[in-house]
Design an enzyme around this catalytic site. Sequence first.
Site, PDB file in Angstrom:
ATOM      1  N   GLY A  42     -10.517  -5.875  -6.570  1.00  0.00           N
ATOM      2  CA  GLY A  42     -10.293  -7.415  -6.895  1.00  0.00           C
ATOM      3  C   GLY A  42      -9.699  -7.437  -5.252  1.00  0.00           C
ATOM      4  O   GLY A  42     -10.217  -7.683  -4.977  1.00  0.00           O
ATOM      5  N   ARG A  56     -14.876  -2.726 -12.970  1.00  0.00           N
ATOM      6  CA  ARG A  56     -15.554  -3.008 -14.311  1.00  0.00           C
ATOM      7  C   ARG A  56     -16.297  -4.458 -14.432  1.00  0.00           C
ATOM      8  O   ARG A  56     -16.661  -4.318 -15.668  1.00  0.00           O
ATOM      9  CB  ARG A  56     -14.163  -3.331 -15.065  1.00  0.00           C
ATOM     10  N   THR A  68      -4.712   4.536  -2.222  1.00  0.00           N
ATOM     11  CA  THR A  68      -3.445   3.630  -1.641  1.00  0.00           C
ATOM     12  C   THR A  68      -3.263   2.785  -2.848  1.00  0.00           C
ATOM     13  O   THR A  68      -2.231   1.793  -2.874  1.00  0.00           O
ATOM     14  CB  THR A  68      -3.761   2.351  -0.497  1.00  0.00           C
ATOM     15  N   ARG A  97      -3.184   4.762  -6.461  1.00  0.00           N
ATOM     16  CA  ARG A  97      -1.818   5.638  -7.532  1.00  0.00           C
ATOM     17  C   ARG A  97      -2.767   7.289  -6.824  1.00  0.00           C
ATOM     18  O   ARG A  97      -3.874   7.580  -7.523  1.00  0.00           O
ATOM     19  CB  ARG A  97      -1.761   5.302  -9.088  1.00  0.00           C
ATOM     20  N   GLU A 139       4.387  12.784  -6.504  1.00  0.00           N
ATOM     21  CA  GLU A 139       5.090  11.771  -5.395  1.00  0.00           C
ATOM     22  C   GLU A 139       5.857  12.342  -5.532  1.00  0.00           C
ATOM     23  O   GLU A 139       6.864  11.698  -6.974  1.00  0.00           O
ATOM     24  CB  GLU A 139       4.366  10.555  -5.129  1.00  0.00           C
ATOM     25  N   HIS A 199       3.464   5.780   0.445  1.00  0.00           N
ATOM     26  CA  HIS A 199       3.485   4.668  -0.240  1.00  0.00           C
ATOM     27  C   HIS A 199       4.658   3.507   0.531  1.00  0.00           C
ATOM     28  O   HIS A 199       5.152   2.801  -0.353  1.00  0.00           O
ATOM     29  CB  HIS A 199       4.634   5.098  -1.829  1.00  0.00           C
TER      30      HIS A 199
END
Length: 325
Positions: A154, A177, A235, A237, A266, A285
């Site tokens: 994306g 996808r 980077t 999840r 996390e 994060h």
Amino acid sequence: MKVFVNKRIPDNGIQILKDGNLDIIFQETENPTHEEWLESCKQADIILSVGGKNKYDKEFFDACPNVKAIALFSVGFDQVDIEEATKRKIAVGNTPDVLSRATSDVAFLLMQMVSRKVNYNTAKVKSGNWKDFHPLEELGQELYGKTLGVLGLGRIGFEMAEKCKAAFGMNIIYHNRSHNEEAEKELDAKYVSFDELVQKSDIISIHANYTPEQADLFNTSVFEKMKENLIFINTARGGFHNEKDLFEALISGKIWGAGLDVTNPEPMQKDSPLLELPNVCVLPHIGSATLEARSGMARLAAENVVAFSKGEKMPTCVNPEVYED
């Protein structure tokens, strides 16, 4: 309408909420219990949700029937049961695009830090263990002409691929996808199956939206298919990778290194064995941690809240079907 903001956001977002004549409720305690958080949510019509481990699921919606919309201070929306929210006509907004550059910068940074074992070598300097030159000691690897595999091409994935192409002349392959025609045209990116991505990449960088079905997607069976020089970058999840399996893959030499801005669990435990490896770099994060990105996120989240309060469609709504008759 009343909007509950569970953590302080940049002032530009707060000003937008004030200009929208909203009644703002802030979390009174810095580290609230789940019960304290829930009590604050019960007072609100709209939640502006900033991080945290709390889930917006059936149990939450049953407990907070007054909540009519949720504006997330994030791109990811895995903390919300979107199907349940949609069923109840609860609009959910997120903050895409404004953090694409910042997050891809961190992925690009991690890739380079891991490739040259920066954390390990910096620690040698700090500990006074900087010894005389040795031509075979802790060598890194160069990135020129390597193959970058992107899972989830994306906006963030595109930014990462663009940087890698420009800086290191990398070949770009991706699994999505659907096809990304812009990337195929501008970056000569090639769409491949997940198995091909795993087997042909020299670097894998994850930029996909996480869903529970993808939990531990990167596990022992997947790591075993990778090249021995593979650098694994996450980077997105932490749930995408099984941390125990990742550690085993690294110490056994099945893959070469890993750079993480997200961990599983996390926050990462300070005694995690991953932190002792010379070919690993872990950040807390910080993908969107720039003034520009966080201000942009504040603006989008606040605009989603204000639009909803006026009976308008959220500008960045992840479940637009709630607006259908």
